[in-house]
Scaffold this motif. Structure first.
Motif, PDB file in Angstrom:
ATOM      1  N   THR A   1       0.827  -1.217   0.000  1.00  0.00           N
ATOM      2  CA  THR A   1       0.000   0.000   0.000  1.00  0.00           C
ATOM      3  C   THR A   1       0.857   1.261   0.000  1.00  0.00           C
ATOM      4  OG1 THR A   1      -0.076   0.013   2.421  1.00  0.00           O
ATOM      5  CG2 THR A   1      -1.859  -1.126   1.296  1.00  0.00           C
TER       6      THR A   1
ATOM      7  N   LYS B   1      -6.825   0.298  -0.515  1.00  0.00           N
ATOM      8  CA  LYS B   1      -5.691  -0.104   0.324  1.00  0.00           C
ATOM      9  C   LYS B   1      -6.213  -0.524   1.686  1.00  0.00           C
ATOM     10  CE  LYS B   1      -3.582   3.700  -1.531  1.00  0.00           C
ATOM     11  NZ  LYS B   1      -2.773   4.899  -1.388  1.00  0.00           N
TER      12      LYS B   1
ATOM     13  N   TYR C   1      -5.234  -2.244   5.563  1.00  0.00           N
ATOM     14  CA  TYR C   1      -4.257  -2.696   6.555  1.00  0.00           C
ATOM     15  C   TYR C   1      -4.991  -3.678   7.466  1.00  0.00           C
ATOM     16  CZ  TYR C   1      -0.451  -2.619   9.943  1.00  0.00           C
ATOM     17  OH  TYR C   1       0.593  -2.976  10.760  1.00  0.00           O
TER      18      TYR C   1
ATOM     19  N   ALA D   1      -5.305   4.113   3.970  1.00  0.00           N
ATOM     20  CA  ALA D   1      -5.701   2.699   4.027  1.00  0.00           C
ATOM     21  C   ALA D   1      -6.881   2.512   4.980  1.00  0.00           C
ATOM     22  CB  ALA D   1      -4.523   1.854   4.498  1.00  0.00           C
TER      23      ALA D   1
END
Ligand code: DC
Length: 224
Positions: free
Chosen positions: A131, A141, A143, A196
């Motif tokens: 990312t 994106k 996480y 993200a």
């Protein structure tokens, strides 16, 4: 302009591979496991008796090795034509991959290849810097994370199923150590990209995580 790409980063054992594979299947995208490429270099290093500090030679492997992904369940990883899919999945290879990935010259070569594989779009890729470095212009994106305890427990259950009796405490220790190394290296450390979507999977089932990522993808399509 953003790329038709889902990039997923997160620490070891957060479930990135399972989620990325399922999301790729649902979207009809290809799946790129960037960690497998670092693991291939670690396998070559191990076979050539290199240590974690031998970044220069490992970078040469990264320049010259042929690493291919072939369809299969699981997807097959071919290193110089040899099927190493299972061989690269050990804790030892994971540790060495983590150590060698801290060398900038190793990263440079693998990132170059990974960027090329993303150029055409319609890819779900996962790793530690997808990312932030490999595909910062991905449309989505993510996480993916979970506590050390939850990740260690999942890994422990997987190993138990394979007949490996490594104690839970040992796995917890290794995971914490790997987090520390992947998050504190100077080149492209694992971190949450500003844009993200962070998903903490501690209290979620795998299916819930997959649905959450797909919902974020659908949301991202409305924004363009
Ligand atoms: O995701 P994995 O466990 O297969 O990755 C093994 C190691 O490779 C990980 O500890 C750090 C490194 N890695 C990396 O530095 N960047 C990536 N994009 C993927 C993996």
């Amino acid at each position: 302009m953003s790329k038709e790409v889902v990039a997923i980063d997160g620490p070891a054992g957060a479930g990135k591979s399972t989620v990325a594979k399922a999301v790729a299947k649902r979207l009809g995208f290809s799946y790129l496991d960037t960690g497998a490429m670092y693991r291939c270099i670690a396998l070559l290093a191990l076979r050539n008796s290199l240590g974690p500090g031998d970044g220069e030679t490992a970078a040469n492997f990264a320049i010259n090795a042929s690493i291919e992904f072939m369809p299969g369940d699981p997807q097959r990883v071919l290193l110089d034509g040899e099927d190493v899919t299972e061989l690269i999945r050990t804790m030892e290879i994971g540790e060495l991959a983590s150590a060698l990935s801290a060398h900038s010259n190793v990263r440079k070569e693998l990132v170059k290849r990974q960027k090329r594989l993303c150029d055409a779009g319609k890819v779900v890729l996962e790793g530690r810097d997808t990312t932030t470095v490999v595909c910062p212009d991905a449309r989505l994106k993510v996480y993916l994370t979970a506590s050390v305890e939850a990740r260690a427990k999942r890994r422990w259950l997987e190993l138990q199923a394979k007949g490996d009796s490594t104690p839970l405490e040992e796995i917890e220790r290794q995971i914490a150590q790997r987090d520390e190394r992947d998050m504190t290296r100077s080149d492209s450390p694992l971190m949450v990209a500003d844009d993200a979507v962070k998903i903490d999977t501690d209290a979620m089932t795998v299916d819930e995580v997959i649905e959450a990522v797909l919902a974020e993808w659908n949301k991202s399509l409305l924004v363009s």
